[in-house]
Design a protein around this motif. Sequence first.
Motif, PDB file in Angstrom:
ATOM      1  N   CYS B  70       0.842  -1.197   0.000  1.00 32.69           N
ATOM      2  CA  CYS B  70       0.000   0.000   0.000  1.00 32.69           C
ATOM      3  C   CYS B  70       0.875   1.245   0.000  1.00 32.69           C
ATOM      4  CB  CYS B  70      -0.888   0.021   1.238  1.00 32.69           C
ATOM      5  SG  CYS B  70      -2.254  -1.101   1.158  1.00 32.69           S
ATOM      6  N   ASP B  71       1.921   1.208   0.822  1.00 30.77           N
ATOM      7  CA  ASP B  71       2.816   2.366   0.913  1.00 30.77           C
ATOM      8  C   ASP B  71       3.513   2.627  -0.420  1.00 30.77           C
ATOM      9  OD1 ASP B  71       2.194   2.918   3.455  1.00 30.77           O
ATOM     10  OD2 ASP B  71       3.921   1.929   4.365  1.00 30.77           O
ATOM     11  N   VAL B  72       3.926   1.529  -1.076  1.00 33.27           N
ATOM     12  CA  VAL B  72       4.593   1.692  -2.377  1.00 33.27           C
ATOM     13  C   VAL B  72       3.658   2.403  -3.346  1.00 33.27           C
ATOM     14  CG1 VAL B  72       5.480   0.456  -4.378  1.00 33.27           C
ATOM     15  CG2 VAL B  72       6.110  -0.293  -2.101  1.00 33.27           C
ATOM     16  N   LEU B  73       2.389   1.945  -3.370  1.00 32.97           N
ATOM     17  CA  LEU B  73       1.424   2.565  -4.277  1.00 32.97           C
ATOM     18  C   LEU B  73       1.177   4.018  -3.913  1.00 32.97           C
ATOM     19  CD1 LEU B  73      -1.245  -0.193  -4.880  1.00 32.97           C
ATOM     20  CD2 LEU B  73       0.482   0.658  -6.449  1.00 32.97           C
ATOM     21  N   LYS B  74       1.062   4.274  -2.603  1.00 40.04           N
ATOM     22  CA  LYS B  74       0.806   5.646  -2.157  1.00 40.04           C
ATOM     23  C   LYS B  74       1.956   6.554  -2.566  1.00 40.04           C
ATOM     24  CE  LYS B  74      -1.547   4.787   2.041  1.00 40.04           C
ATOM     25  NZ  LYS B  74      -1.456   4.970   3.475  1.00 40.04           N
ATOM     26  N   ASN B  75       3.181   6.038  -2.461  1.00 38.42           N
ATOM     27  CA  ASN B  75       4.326   6.849  -2.844  1.00 38.42           C
ATOM     28  C   ASN B  75       4.377   7.066  -4.344  1.00 38.42           C
ATOM     29  OD1 ASN B  75       5.327   7.310  -0.319  1.00 38.42           O
ATOM     30  ND2 ASN B  75       6.580   5.464  -0.290  1.00 38.42           N
ATOM     31  N   LYS B  76       4.017   6.025  -5.085  1.00 39.31           N
ATOM     32  CA  LYS B  76       4.065   6.135  -6.539  1.00 39.31           C
ATOM     33  C   LYS B  76       3.020   7.117  -7.045  1.00 39.31           C
ATOM     34  CE  LYS B  76       3.965   5.525 -10.910  1.00 39.31           C
ATOM     35  NZ  LYS B  76       4.872   6.326 -11.739  1.00 39.31           N
ATOM     36  N   TYR B  77       1.794   6.992  -6.540  1.00 38.10           N
ATOM     37  CA  TYR B  77       0.701   7.833  -7.026  1.00 38.10           C
ATOM     38  C   TYR B  77       0.355   8.901  -6.004  1.00 38.10           C
ATOM     39  CZ  TYR B  77       0.237   4.031 -10.363  1.00 38.10           C
ATOM     40  OH  TYR B  77       0.488   3.104 -11.328  1.00 38.10           O
ATOM     41  N   ALA B  78       1.386   9.500  -5.408  1.00 41.86           N
ATOM     42  CA  ALA B  78       1.170  10.447  -4.313  1.00 41.86           C
ATOM     43  C   ALA B  78       0.223  11.570  -4.706  1.00 41.86           C
ATOM     44  CB  ALA B  78       2.498  11.014  -3.862  1.00 41.86           C
ATOM     45  N   SER B  79       0.263  12.008  -5.968  1.00 49.67           N
ATOM     46  CA  SER B  79      -0.578  13.137  -6.342  1.00 49.67           C
ATOM     47  C   SER B  79      -1.977  12.704  -6.759  1.00 49.67           C
ATOM     48  CB  SER B  79       0.090  13.932  -7.465  1.00 49.67           C
ATOM     49  OG  SER B  79       0.341  13.070  -8.537  1.00 49.67           O
ATOM     50  N   LYS B  80      -2.160  11.417  -7.030  1.00 48.10           N
ATOM     51  CA  LYS B  80      -3.497  10.955  -7.434  1.00 48.10           C
ATOM     52  C   LYS B  80      -4.321  10.504  -6.236  1.00 48.10           C
ATOM     53  CE  LYS B  80      -2.957   9.214 -12.119  1.00 48.10           C
ATOM     54  NZ  LYS B  80      -2.869   7.978 -12.896  1.00 48.10           N
ATOM     55  N   ILE B  81      -3.636   9.974  -5.231  1.00 46.80           N
ATOM     56  CA  ILE B  81      -4.367   9.393  -4.108  1.00 46.80           C
ATOM     57  C   ILE B  81      -4.539  10.448  -3.020  1.00 46.80           C
ATOM     58  CG2 ILE B  81      -4.331   7.622  -2.324  1.00 46.80           C
ATOM     59  CD1 ILE B  81      -2.674   5.922  -4.132  1.00 46.80           C
ATOM     60  N   ARG B  82      -5.786  10.717  -2.682  1.00 46.03           N
ATOM     61  CA  ARG B  82      -6.012  11.603  -1.540  1.00 46.03           C
ATOM     62  C   ARG B  82      -6.012  10.802  -0.256  1.00 46.03           C
ATOM     63  NH1 ARG B  82     -10.514  15.191  -0.367  1.00 46.03           N
ATOM     64  NH2 ARG B  82      -9.208  15.500   1.438  1.00 46.03           N
ATOM     65  N   SER B  83      -6.639   9.657  -0.304  1.00 49.70           N
ATOM     66  CA  SER B  83      -6.609   8.804   0.877  1.00 49.70           C
ATOM     67  C   SER B  83      -6.762   7.368   0.438  1.00 49.70           C
ATOM     68  CB  SER B  83      -7.735   9.185   1.841  1.00 49.70           C
ATOM     69  OG  SER B  83      -8.955   8.732   1.329  1.00 49.70           O
ATOM     70  N   MET B  84      -6.259   6.488   1.276  1.00 52.04           N
ATOM     71  CA  MET B  84      -6.382   5.071   0.958  1.00 52.04           C
ATOM     72  C   MET B  84      -6.571   4.382   2.290  1.00 52.04           C
ATOM     73  SD  MET B  84      -3.983   3.024  -1.526  1.00 52.04           S
ATOM     74  CE  MET B  84      -3.272   1.472  -1.264  1.00 52.04           C
TER      75      MET B  84
END
Lengths: 470, 166
Positions: B70-84
């Motif tokens: 989850c963290d990897v994805l959050k870091n990759k799409y930091a500007s697309k994801i507001r919350s997960m």
Amino acid sequence: MGKSGCIKTGWSMKMKIQIKTTLILLTAFLSIIILFSGFVYLSVSNYSYEDFYKLLEIRAVTAAKVELDKEGSSQELIALRNEFFEKLPQEKDHYFRIYPGYSFKKESEALRLPISFFNEVIQDGKSEYNKNRMFYKGIRYKSKQGEYIVVASAENYFEIHHSAYLRRTLFLAIAAAFLFSALIALYFSRFVFKPLRKITDSVKEISSENLHLRLDNNMNNDELTDLIRTFNNMLDRIETSFETQNNFISNASHELRTPLTAIIGEADVSLSKIRTIDEYIETIKVILDEAETLDRKTKALLFLAQTGFNGKNQKFDQLRIDQLLWDVKETIEKINTESLIHIDMSLLPENPLKLKVKGNEQLLHLALSNIISNACKYSNNSIVNVSIGASDQNVFVIVKDHGIGIPVNELKYIYDPFFRASNTLKYEGYGIGLPLTRNIIRLHNGEILVSSIVGQGTTVQINLPVGQTD
Amino acid sequence: MEKTVLIPTDFSIASLNIVKNYLNEQPSHVRLNIILLHGLHQTDSITSLLFYSKTRLLQELVSKEFNEGCDVLKNKYASKIRSMRKDVFSGFTQAAFNNYVEANRVDEACVPILYNPQFNNKSSFDLMPYIKASSLRVECVGSGIDLPIPEKGKVAELFFNRVQVS
């Protein structure tokens, strides 16, 4: 000698813990009991004081009725008083007429009572006072002749008899409870530490000669079972590492002997008769070749040994893992021009600071190039995917090839020096690379995970902790 | 543009691949609230409810690898994801599910084409029938073939399982 000393200290330590538990339990028991009995003693004596004052007040009223009023009914009252009112020890009654403005100074000195006692009686109608064992109760009494202060005094029989009895009983109870709780605490601590003693006894039986022994696990799912399980796991690891050690020595001597045998054989053959110069040159070339192999192997071994130590003499800097990977790719492509390395940036974090790790560049370079060149080698130079990603704690480097893979039952030996999987015979190598890489990753507090399917490929995942961004 | 998307998960890395594929398809101006929803029947005994804690429940269900993924994805799409966030749905009826969707203002659901969840917990259940029966817009992502890969269950699984665009 040293062994027996060691066991002795262990024994005394355990005894200490056992005694400590007993003492703690005992203190807890005792403090509760003492608190309890103190409370009982205080409240009982407090109650008896109040009770005694009430008694004195009744005495004072009766005495005043009899002595001051002298009514018709007083005859019966006297009879009643003599019959039912047990004489208290040192009971005395005093009567003082109240005149307005009179200060009772003389009386207070005569009875050794403070003047405030009398003032309180005049003001509030009653007052209490006690000195040593004598108790005084004063009341204001309105008789036909006028107003009087009546003071009844007596020695408190409770103080003499009951209180002493109560104290004795409580002390006895405390002593009995102490004995009882000491027994319980002792039994309890014995009971708690019994399994521990059992574990110690069985662990003592395990030595390097019989490492296959395990502690038996009685299936109560408690903390001690956890301890036993942890201990057994540790023994598993120790056993494996012992085996590795044994394998390593035989493997290493075998590896070192192969070139030596070749050198000796070659030299022997050429010395058996006079040869031409060309033949000598050929022989010496072979010998040189083998000696170089030997040199490379010893160097690799030396390096392995060095990285196996704690990394105290290595310099650690902040470095970006993606840059390092590009460097590694360049190096490998220089050595092996046929290699196809594809660096996949699809999961690269948007914040480049997350790719920074703390590490030694040369060592990490070595480790990564080992892994990636292995991937190239064992997949016959088909494409190797290298990708990077980062979570908040770790930077991940993942190397995936579509090569020959590693047989499942050999996966656990891949970190043994000189071990080579059974399907690698036609590839060159000594089996030093992976253990070396693991040592390096371990120096960086990282983790290396290898998973593989035979004939399909191998995936190596390297986790390196993210360096501080400050 | 902001939207909330619901993605059913069995808390395996494979299910995170769905999230990755979905994120890949989104245009760059969207801000996403992602709910990773897991169906779990929960006990109704009073004593367990007394000490109920969702954080602890999720801690038990979710592996360390999944969190890292989850963290990897959050870091990759930091500007697309507001919350997960990870959540547990434990209702029995379609109405309960519709309620959940409404309460969390879910705009759409994203499901994998090839869906066979592997549940570790025996009280887990499949959310797919609820999603299909609800009025949510459903997006299907992922590939239709499931190849055995060596890195199953590791964070590495997240990195290469990309949709084969033909």
